[in-house]
Write an enzyme that holds these catalytic residues in place. Structure first.
Site, PDB file in Angstrom:
ATOM      1  N   LYS A 268       0.859  -1.190   0.000  1.00  0.00           N
ATOM      2  CA  LYS A 268       0.000   0.000   0.000  1.00  0.00           C
ATOM      3  C   LYS A 268       0.888   1.231   0.000  1.00  0.00           C
ATOM      4  CE  LYS A 268      -3.204   2.663   2.957  1.00  0.00           C
ATOM      5  NZ  LYS A 268      -4.065   2.690   4.160  1.00  0.00           N
ATOM      6  N   ASP A 273      -2.620  10.264   3.531  1.00  0.00           N
ATOM      7  CA  ASP A 273      -4.009   9.858   3.719  1.00  0.00           C
ATOM      8  C   ASP A 273      -4.725  10.875   4.599  1.00  0.00           C
ATOM      9  OD1 ASP A 273      -6.432   8.626   4.033  1.00  0.00           O
ATOM     10  OD2 ASP A 273      -5.677   6.985   5.308  1.00  0.00           O
ATOM     11  N   LYS A 280     -10.058  13.025   8.134  1.00  0.00           N
ATOM     12  CA  LYS A 280      -9.578  12.662   9.466  1.00  0.00           C
ATOM     13  C   LYS A 280      -9.541  13.891  10.359  1.00  0.00           C
ATOM     14  CE  LYS A 280      -6.433   8.918   8.020  1.00  0.00           C
ATOM     15  NZ  LYS A 280      -7.025   7.820   8.782  1.00  0.00           N
ATOM     16  N   ASP A 291       1.694   6.533   5.352  1.00  0.00           N
ATOM     17  CA  ASP A 291       0.700   5.534   4.933  1.00  0.00           C
ATOM     18  C   ASP A 291       1.142   4.760   3.686  1.00  0.00           C
ATOM     19  OD1 ASP A 291      -1.660   4.237   5.512  1.00  0.00           O
ATOM     20  OD2 ASP A 291      -2.937   5.644   4.394  1.00  0.00           O
ATOM     21  N   GLU A 352      -9.474   3.688   2.287  1.00  0.00           N
ATOM     22  CA  GLU A 352      -8.999   3.765   0.898  1.00  0.00           C
ATOM     23  C   GLU A 352      -7.960   2.708   0.556  1.00  0.00           C
ATOM     24  OE1 GLU A 352      -7.659   5.370   3.345  1.00  0.00           O
ATOM     25  OE2 GLU A 352      -5.536   5.030   2.928  1.00  0.00           O
ATOM     26  N   ARG A 354      -7.667  -0.479   1.157  1.00  0.00           N
ATOM     27  CA  ARG A 354      -8.180  -1.747   0.615  1.00  0.00           C
ATOM     28  C   ARG A 354      -8.645  -1.590  -0.830  1.00  0.00           C
ATOM     29  NH1 ARG A 354     -12.474  -1.868   5.412  1.00  0.00           N
ATOM     30  NH2 ARG A 354     -10.737  -0.698   6.303  1.00  0.00           N
TER      31      ARG A 354
HETATM   32  N1  BES Z   1      -4.135   4.680   6.853  1.00  0.00           N
HETATM   33  C1  BES Z   1      -5.211   4.420   7.723  1.00  0.00           C
HETATM   34  C2  BES Z   1      -4.866   3.467   8.848  1.00  0.00           C
HETATM   35  C3  BES Z   1      -3.852   3.949   9.846  1.00  0.00           C
HETATM   36  C4  BES Z   1      -4.246   4.561  11.027  1.00  0.00           C
HETATM   37  C5  BES Z   1      -2.503   3.761   9.632  1.00  0.00           C
HETATM   38  C6  BES Z   1      -3.311   4.986  11.942  1.00  0.00           C
HETATM   39  C7  BES Z   1      -1.561   4.180  10.542  1.00  0.00           C
HETATM   40  C8  BES Z   1      -1.964   4.790  11.706  1.00  0.00           C
HETATM   41  C9  BES Z   1      -6.373   3.819   6.925  1.00  0.00           C
HETATM   42  O1  BES Z   1      -6.479   4.233   5.610  1.00  0.00           O
HETATM   43  C10 BES Z   1      -7.636   4.238   7.600  1.00  0.00           C
HETATM   44  O2  BES Z   1      -7.903   5.400   7.630  1.00  0.00           O
HETATM   45  N2  BES Z   1      -8.365   3.271   8.150  1.00  0.00           N
HETATM   46  C11 BES Z   1      -9.571   3.542   8.829  1.00  0.00           C
HETATM   47  C12 BES Z   1     -10.599   2.560   8.327  1.00  0.00           C
HETATM   48  C13 BES Z   1     -12.005   2.904   8.752  1.00  0.00           C
HETATM   49  C14 BES Z   1     -12.468   4.160   8.068  1.00  0.00           C
HETATM   50  C15 BES Z   1     -12.899   1.738   8.375  1.00  0.00           C
HETATM   51  C16 BES Z   1      -9.328   3.367  10.313  1.00  0.00           C
HETATM   52  O3  BES Z   1      -8.537   2.493  10.685  1.00  0.00           O
HETATM   53  O4  BES Z   1      -9.866   4.139  11.074  1.00  0.00           O
HETATM   54 ZN    ZN Z   2      -4.720   4.854   4.719  1.00  0.00          ZN
HETATM   55 MN    MN Z   3      -7.560   6.036   5.437  1.00  0.00          MN
END
Ligand code: BES
Ligand code: ZN
Ligand code: MN
Length: 503
Positions: A268, A273, A280, A291, A352, A354
């Site tokens: 990835k 992000d 966020k 990310d 995003e 996935r």
């Molecule tokens: N890149 C993030 C996950 C992440 C969070 C990586 C903290 C490193 C540190 C990912 O794209 C994301 O935002 N995931 C969300 C998914 C949710 C919206 C279903 C999450 O984990 O909150």
């Molecule tokens: Zn992400």
């Molecule tokens: Mn994300």
């Protein structure tokens, strides 16, 4: 950035011969404070006696990863004497060689040191010295490209020179070369993770990955026009909110027999992000430059494998995009069509990763026909909640592959913990309007994300490593002081070495 260290090897007989009587002499002792014979010879009777006295007055007990630094006594050919603890004799078999090397490099940083790898009851092997050298190299890495004034901090790492002295010094140079190329791969990954997204946007990331062609890696870069032809609607949806075009880079290392199915590593690569329209919160958003830690690990691993001319066929594939809010962004409620033909209802634009991986996985499965596939992704915050920052989550449809990755994790210290894939998680991503939705609700977030990806792997033996907790924001360790850890490079290199290379 490079590591700031030079490492050479020599025979134990050199212990007493300093470079013109300067630099540090490093010796090791267990909890009994007994010195090895080479160390005793270098220190002489007076020096040996001084170590015992200094240890008593400084309450130095030879505990593992503790040190006693002294001005070198008269008659000893060095400026300083550094005594490093090894702990209890009974734990010696479990010595963490990279950690010992990292600790040692930290104690003599910025200096020249002869390191006497000799203590009672142990004959340090060439391979162990190589691991020691690897730890020392990784420890001295700093990312200071954007510091216009370098403050002379307590651990000034540049200009460290280690001469490792051991019985097996002849074969150790080869191991040392292996440590150097592997550390270069880790350091490349760390650099990529540490770089900010205004510098490391997708095109630039692709350029840096394409540099691997210098090592004989075949490079193919997919641009948006080609992605559209291939029907990569999921990856393109994520990318459409950014002014920066996405890229996919396919890296092929053909070190094995022609025609043999490759092992595939997929990363990835979200260079930033923001969450997109499902933006966020502001606090900590700067961390989302990391990310792309999965893609960085894949590039670093290909670098390491090609540098040591690994005898196997490996395909690396990274999906590089930026996830941004914009008038043109994809939005919650959009229904997009992935390259596989399966449709996806977007619930949250922050899920995003996935979507990016789904299309890269389909492309790799269909074009490379890999015999095994491992993806690395900073995929969910949920995996950090579950496992913390010291171990990655592993999801797999194949017990043998999972066992091999687990073993590689134990061997390198880049540990993984297997998590479940069960039908209930898969059911959680069924959608009212499309074949699936891109989030599975509040519970089991790391597992529902993994189940989403499983819908794209077809029958290929596959493992997904959720590295959100380990790739960035790393806790300081003996072998890493950097924010970006370069996590996964050593694991993948080891997996290939132990399970996919012809012997
Ligand atoms: N890149 C993030 C996950 C992440 C969070 C990586 C903290 C490193 C540190 C990912 O794209 C994301 O935002 N995931 C969300 C998914 C949710 C919206 C279903 C999450 O984990 O909150
Ligand atoms: Zn992400
Ligand atoms: Mn994300």
């Amino acid at each position: 950035m490079a590591d700031g260290i030079e490492i050479g090897f020599g025979p134990l007989e050199q212990s007493g011969q300093g470079p013109g009587g300067s630099g540090d002499l490093v010796v090791f002792v267990g909890d009994d404070l007994a010195l090895g014979s080479a160390a005793r010879a270098a220190l002489g009777a007076a020096g040996t006696d001084l170590v015992a006295k200094a240890a008593a007055s400084e309450k130095f007990k030879g505990r593992s990863l503790s040190a006693l630094t002294l001005p070198a006594p008269a008659g000893v050919n060095a400026d300083r004497l550094v005594v490093i603890g090894l702990g209890l004799e009974k734990d010696r078999a479990k010595t963490d060689w990279p950690a010992l090397g990292g600790f040692t490099a930290g104690k003599v940083s910025g200096r020249a040191a002869r390191v006497v790898l000799d203590w009672p009851g142990t004959t340090v092997s060439a391979a162990q010295a190589g691991e020691f050298a690897l730890g020392a190299r990784l420890r001295t890495y700093t990312f200071d490209r954007y510091k216009t004034t370098k403050k002379p901090d307590a651990e000034d790492k540049s200009g460290t020179t280690l001469t490792l002295l051991l019985a097996e010094h002849g074969t150790a140079s080869r191991e040392g070369e292996g440590a150097r190329t592997l550390s270069e791969g880790v350091i490349l990954a760390r650099d990529l993770v540490n770089e900010p997204p205004n510098v490391l946007f997708p095109e630039e990331f692709a350029r840096r990955a394409a540099d691997l062609s210098k090592l004989g890696v075949e490079i193919e870069v997919l641009e948006p026009a080609r992605m559209r032809e291939l029907g990569m609607g999921a990856l393109l949806a994520v990318a459409q909110g950014s002014v920066r075009e996405p890229r996919i880079v396919i890296m092929r290392w053909n070190g094995g027999p022609a025609g043999e199915a490759p092992v595939a590593f997929i990363g990835k690569g979200v260079v930033f992000d923001s969450g997109g329209i499902s933006i966020k919160p502001g606090g900590g958003m700067e961390d989302m430059k990391g990310d792309m830690g999965g893609a960085a690990a894949v590039v670093g691993a290909l670098h390491a494998l090609a540098s040591r001319k690994a005898r196997c066929n490996v395909v690396g594939a990274i999906g590089i995009v930026e996830n941004m809010p914009d008038g043109g962004s994809y939005r919650p409620s959009d229904i997009i069509t992935s390259m596989s033909g399966q449709t996806i209802e977007v619930i949250n634009t922050d899920a995003e990763g996935r979507l990016v991986l789904a299309d890269v996985i389909t492309h790799v499965v269909r074009s490379a026909k890999p015999k095994a596939m491992v993806d690395l992704a900073t995929l969910t915050g949920a995996i950090i909640v579950a496992l913390g920052q010291d171990i990655a989550g592993m999801f797999s449809n194949d017990d043998a592959l999972a066992a091999n990755i687990n073993a590689a994790g134990e061997a390198t210290g880049e540990k993984v913990w297997r998590m479940p894939l069960i039908p209930a998680y898969d059911k959680a991503i069924d959608s009212k309007f499309a074949d699936m939705k891109n989030t599975g609700g509040r519970h089991g977030g790391a597992a529902t994300a993994a189940s989403f990806m499983q819908r794209y792997v077809e029958e290929v033996p596959w493992a997904h490593l959720d590295i959100a907790g380990v790739a960035m924001s790393s806790n300081a360790s003996e072998i890493n002081r950097s924010w970006g850890a370069g996590w996964g490079v050593r694991l993948l290199d080891r997996l290939v070495r132990d399970h996919y290379e012809a012997r």
